[in-house]
Design an enzyme around this catalytic site. Structure first.
Site, mmCIF file in Angstrom:
data_model
loop_
_atom_site.group_PDB
_atom_site.id
_atom_site.type_symbol
_atom_site.label_atom_id
_atom_site.label_comp_id
_atom_site.label_asym_id
_atom_site.label_seq_id
_atom_site.Cartn_x
_atom_site.Cartn_y
_atom_site.Cartn_z
ATOM 1 N N PRO A 11 0.787 -1.226 0.000
ATOM 2 C CA PRO A 11 0.000 0.000 0.000
ATOM 3 C C PRO A 11 0.824 1.284 0.000
ATOM 4 O O PRO A 11 1.854 1.366 0.675
ATOM 5 C CB PRO A 11 -0.828 -0.109 1.286
ATOM 6 N N ASN A 12 0.323 2.227 -0.761
ATOM 7 C CA ASN A 12 0.842 3.600 -0.860
ATOM 8 C C ASN A 12 2.139 3.716 -1.659
ATOM 9 O O ASN A 12 2.602 4.830 -1.913
ATOM 10 C CB ASN A 12 1.013 4.242 0.536
ATOM 11 N N ARG A 19 5.450 12.193 -2.884
ATOM 12 C CA ARG A 19 5.404 12.797 -1.545
ATOM 13 C C ARG A 19 6.562 12.237 -0.731
ATOM 14 O O ARG A 19 7.149 11.221 -1.086
ATOM 15 C CB ARG A 19 4.092 12.422 -0.836
ATOM 16 N N TYR A 24 11.600 8.653 1.048
ATOM 17 C CA TYR A 24 11.531 7.616 0.012
ATOM 18 C C TYR A 24 12.213 7.992 -1.306
ATOM 19 O O TYR A 24 12.231 7.181 -2.235
ATOM 20 C CB TYR A 24 10.057 7.257 -0.251
ATOM 21 N N ASN A 75 8.104 -5.606 -1.192
ATOM 22 C CA ASN A 75 8.047 -4.491 -0.251
ATOM 23 C C ASN A 75 6.586 -4.408 0.184
ATOM 24 O O ASN A 75 5.747 -3.873 -0.545
ATOM 25 C CB ASN A 75 8.489 -3.176 -0.910
ATOM 26 N N ALA A 78 3.162 -0.853 4.670
ATOM 27 C CA ALA A 78 2.776 -0.921 6.087
ATOM 28 C C ALA A 78 2.248 -2.295 6.496
ATOM 29 O O ALA A 78 2.217 -2.619 7.691
ATOM 30 C CB ALA A 78 1.743 0.160 6.391
ATOM 31 N N GLU A 99 12.767 -9.504 1.207
ATOM 32 C CA GLU A 99 11.949 -8.384 1.690
ATOM 33 C C GLU A 99 12.758 -7.094 1.521
ATOM 34 O O GLU A 99 13.916 -7.032 1.938
ATOM 35 C CB GLU A 99 11.628 -8.637 3.167
ATOM 36 N N HIS A 101 12.825 -2.828 1.985
ATOM 37 C CA HIS A 101 12.278 -1.548 2.451
ATOM 38 C C HIS A 101 13.172 -0.430 1.963
ATOM 39 O O HIS A 101 14.406 -0.508 2.121
ATOM 40 C CB HIS A 101 12.182 -1.514 3.976
ATOM 41 N N ARG A 108 13.382 4.243 12.361
ATOM 42 C CA ARG A 108 12.136 5.014 12.354
ATOM 43 C C ARG A 108 11.294 4.694 13.598
ATOM 44 O O ARG A 108 11.818 4.169 14.578
ATOM 45 C CB ARG A 108 11.396 4.741 11.034
HETATM 46 O O1 CA2 Z 1 10.593 1.830 3.652
HETATM 47 C C1 CA2 Z 1 9.737 1.175 3.059
HETATM 48 O O2 CA2 Z 1 9.893 0.753 1.911
HETATM 49 C C2 CA2 Z 1 8.382 0.922 3.715
HETATM 50 O O3 CA2 Z 1 7.993 -0.412 3.401
HETATM 51 C C3 CA2 Z 1 7.421 1.913 3.114
HETATM 52 C C4 CA2 Z 1 6.040 1.891 3.758
HETATM 53 C C5 CA2 Z 1 6.139 1.972 5.274
HETATM 54 O O4 CA2 Z 1 4.855 1.828 5.863
HETATM 55 C C6 CA2 Z 1 7.073 0.905 5.828
HETATM 56 O O5 CA2 Z 1 7.149 1.080 7.233
HETATM 57 C C7 CA2 Z 1 8.454 1.040 5.225
HETATM 58 C C8 CA2 Z 1 5.205 3.060 3.288
HETATM 59 C C9 CA2 Z 1 5.062 3.153 1.815
HETATM 60 C C10 CA2 Z 1 4.429 4.469 1.518
HETATM 61 O O6 CA2 Z 1 5.127 5.033 0.459
HETATM 62 C C11 CA2 Z 1 4.990 6.343 0.237
HETATM 63 C C12 CA2 Z 1 5.797 6.871 -0.726
HETATM 64 C C13 CA2 Z 1 5.731 8.202 -0.995
HETATM 65 C C14 CA2 Z 1 4.850 9.010 -0.311
HETATM 66 C C15 CA2 Z 1 4.041 8.481 0.639
HETATM 67 C C16 CA2 Z 1 4.102 7.136 0.922
#
Ligand code: CA2
Length: 170
Positions: A11-12, A19, A24, A75, A78, A99, A101, A108
């Site tokens: 997700p996301n 963003r 990221y 990946n 969340a 896996e 990230h 974090r």
């Molecule tokens: O660091 C990572 O790749 C995560 O898997 C990314 C997830 C986060 O919940 C994990 O704890 C770590 C979030 C992905 C959301 O990605 C976004 C990218 C740009 C803007 C907003 C969200």
């Protein structure tokens, strides 16, 4: 036939590059896909690259992968920290699971420190930015070629030939 690697994004991650660039980076998920496809070609692998915001969709893709894929790079976003269902789906896979990230989840918030997926993953990469996907792909190629070498050098004892006569050995 080339092994196909499923690269799954949770997700996301469709918002990548749009963003939170300080966490990221600036590259989009389409950029990551293009980089993975280019590298996979060099490594002699094929890739399927997918993203979903829905837990059930990720689980269905993992189930389908069991029959068709050489490995999964995931990946889980969340869902990493919440989904026993994704962990269970992955635990039914017999191929390597890497896996990834983008951020270093251990630097974090505390709720990001635990990963259900790590309990069933072959390996985990965190904090390498989007380059983590390519590092994972290289390691996947290494794991698959080691597996191929191990299986192709296996020969049942009664089919071994003696070097001089070519006859089956005792
Ligand atoms: O660091 C990572 O790749 C995560 O898997 C990314 C997830 C986060 O919940 C994990 O704890 C770590 C979030 C992905 C959301 O990605 C976004 C990218 C740009 C803007 C907003 C969200």
């Amino acid at each position: 036939m080339a092994s196909t690697i499923l690269i799954l994004n949770g997700p996301n991650l469709n918002l990548l590059g749009k963003r939170e660039p300080h966490i990221y980076g600036r590259e989009s998920l389409a950029d990551v896909e293009a980089q993975c496809r280019a590298l996979a070609g060099e490594l002699g692998l094929a890739v399927e690259f997918k993203q979903s915001n829905a837990e059930h969709q990720l689980i269905d893709w993992i189930h389908e992968a069991r029959e068709r894929m050489g490995g999964i790079i995931i990946n889980p976003g969340a869902f990493t920290h919440t989904s026993i269902a994704i962990m269970d789906a992955l635990s039914a896979c017999e191929f390597p699971i890497l896996e990834v990230h983008i951020s270093n989840i251990h630097r974090r918030e505390a709720f990001r420190h635990h990963s259900y997926v790590s309990l069933v993953a072959t390996g985990v990469l965190a904090g390498f930015g989007v380059n983590g996907y390519q590092l994972a792909l290289r390691h996947m190629a290494h794991l698959l070629s080691a597996k191929l070498r191990a299986t192709s050098s296996f020969c049942p004892p009664d089919e071994r030939m003696t070097p001089s006569t070519g006859a089956a050995s005792e």
